[in-house]
Design a protein around this motif. Structure first.
Motif, mmCIF file in Angstrom:
data_model
loop_
_atom_site.group_PDB
_atom_site.id
_atom_site.type_symbol
_atom_site.label_atom_id
_atom_site.label_comp_id
_atom_site.label_asym_id
_atom_site.label_seq_id
_atom_site.Cartn_x
_atom_site.Cartn_y
_atom_site.Cartn_z
ATOM 1 N N ARG A 111 0.827 -1.182 0.099
ATOM 2 C CA ARG A 111 0.028 -0.036 0.170
ATOM 3 C C ARG A 111 0.735 1.272 0.075
ATOM 4 O O ARG A 111 0.578 2.422 -0.878
ATOM 5 C CB ARG A 111 -1.045 -0.110 1.262
ATOM 6 N N GLU A 112 1.928 1.362 0.834
ATOM 7 C CA GLU A 112 2.899 2.332 0.738
ATOM 8 C C GLU A 112 3.436 2.558 -0.621
ATOM 9 O O GLU A 112 3.668 3.710 -0.870
ATOM 10 C CB GLU A 112 3.699 2.156 1.888
ATOM 11 N N LEU A 113 3.778 1.364 -1.053
ATOM 12 C CA LEU A 113 4.293 1.375 -2.399
ATOM 13 C C LEU A 113 3.486 2.110 -3.573
ATOM 14 O O LEU A 113 4.165 2.789 -4.335
ATOM 15 C CB LEU A 113 5.025 0.144 -2.977
ATOM 16 N N ARG A 114 2.310 1.618 -3.418
ATOM 17 C CA ARG A 114 1.405 2.212 -4.427
ATOM 18 C C ARG A 114 1.264 3.647 -4.436
ATOM 19 O O ARG A 114 0.981 4.456 -5.353
ATOM 20 C CB ARG A 114 -0.096 1.434 -4.363
ATOM 21 N N GLY A 115 1.245 4.069 -3.047
ATOM 22 C CA GLY A 115 1.187 5.506 -2.764
ATOM 23 C C GLY A 115 2.393 6.364 -3.350
ATOM 24 O O GLY A 115 2.131 7.416 -3.849
ATOM 25 N N LEU A 116 3.603 5.669 -3.157
ATOM 26 C CA LEU A 116 4.880 6.191 -3.706
ATOM 27 C C LEU A 116 4.695 6.430 -5.314
ATOM 28 O O LEU A 116 5.029 7.365 -6.069
ATOM 29 C CB LEU A 116 6.126 5.516 -3.360
ATOM 30 N N VAL A 117 4.328 5.233 -5.916
ATOM 31 C CA VAL A 117 4.123 5.411 -7.372
ATOM 32 C C VAL A 117 3.059 6.349 -7.748
ATOM 33 O O VAL A 117 3.506 7.103 -8.944
ATOM 34 C CB VAL A 117 3.878 3.991 -7.872
ATOM 35 N N ALA A 118 2.277 6.452 -7.080
ATOM 36 C CA ALA A 118 1.013 7.470 -7.558
ATOM 37 C C ALA A 118 1.639 8.847 -7.471
ATOM 38 O O ALA A 118 1.403 9.539 -8.199
ATOM 39 C CB ALA A 118 -0.167 7.310 -6.394
ATOM 40 N N LEU A 119 2.523 9.012 -6.312
ATOM 41 C CA LEU A 119 2.755 10.321 -5.961
ATOM 42 C C LEU A 119 3.968 11.047 -6.957
ATOM 43 O O LEU A 119 3.959 11.941 -7.589
ATOM 44 C CB LEU A 119 3.612 10.496 -4.654
ATOM 45 N N ASP A 120 4.877 9.634 -7.371
ATOM 46 C CA ASP A 120 5.808 9.962 -8.439
ATOM 47 C C ASP A 120 5.000 10.482 -9.923
ATOM 48 O O ASP A 120 5.426 11.316 -10.540
ATOM 49 C CB ASP A 120 6.738 8.952 -8.616
#
Length: 250
Positions: free
Chosen positions: A133-142
């Motif tokens: 979930r944290e990784l998906r958040g980082l990808v979305a932010l990038d």
């Protein structure tokens, strides 16, 4: 012959009855999945060589299913609704495992009762789900920052600073998950669950890279050879460790 015929009929009946009832050593996997009414789940045995299809089960109108199986040896079972959405169970003979969750997001929503090693795998998956979930958040932010850069709403310097920040968070999550997996292996040495932990990926990359952390492979093998020396998964993993040892020794 007349006396023998009733005996043969009775024997056949008892055999059918025993087959229908199963054995006390059989495993039972059952569950109720939200949004699962009338849909199908698939169950496979995960042998060291390949996945062996066992059954496809249509859930009833309440989303309930039940599966019984004479387990040949301690091994993994894959319960899945699609190739991408699945869970792995690790029962002992005679265990009953009860699942709950949401059909359309099985791996991210499931909980279970029963089965010590299956509980371990659930804990491992639950921790992994949080990291994902944290990784998906980082990808979305990038991706959002890329769109802002393309639209001229932020400068290249601002984008680089934001990207460096997300990279540092990414590395932190990787380090935390790697530490968790190593601790999981140490706490459960001798369980086949350590094999699942060892091969856990992180964003499609290995958490435990054999080239840099081969000693962990040896450690897992040591525990399995002591606890389950004749198990096919142990023997197969021993061959894999020897193959890797030869590869990295060249």
């Amino acid at each position: 012959m007349k006396r023998l015929l009733p005996f043969l009929v009775l024997s056949s009946y008892l055999l059918l009855l025993l087959q229908s009832c199963g054995s006390k050593d059989d495993i039972i996997i059952e569950g109720t999945l939200e949004n699962g009414a009338g849909k199908v789940i698939f169950i496979e045995e995960m042998t060291p060589e390949a996945r062996l299809f066992l059954d496809s089960i249509t859930l009833d109108k309440k989303g309930h299913f039940s599966f019984r199986y004479a387990m040949p040896y301690k091994t993994f079972y894959n319960v899945h609704v699609s190739d991408q959405d699945y869970i792995v169970l690790l029962p002992d003979m005679g265990e009953k495992i009860t699942l709950t969750g949401v059909y359309d997001s099985l791996s991210r929503s499931y909980h279970l009762q029963g089965g010590h090693d299956s509980q371990l795998l659930w804990q491992l998956q639950d921790y992994t789900n949080g990291c994902n979930r944290e990784l998906r958040g980082l990808v979305a932010l990038d991706e959002s920052n890329c769109q802002l850069l393309d639209a001229g709403k932020i400068s290249q310097q601002e984008f680089d600073e934001a990207h460096n920040h997300t990279d540092s968070i990414y590395l932190s999550i990787f380090t935390q998950q790697q530490k968790y997996v190593v601790g999981f292996i140490e706490d459960n040495l001798g369980s086949l669950a350590t094999l699942i932990a060892l091969y856990k990926p992180f964003n499609n990359h290995p958490l435990i890279d054999p080239e840099n952390s081969f000693e962990i492979y040896d450690y897992v093998l040591e525990g399995l050879e002591e606890a389950l020396p004749e198990n096919p998964h142990t023997l197969n993993f021993k061959n894999e460790v020897e193959r890797l040892r030869y590869h990295y020794a060249r």
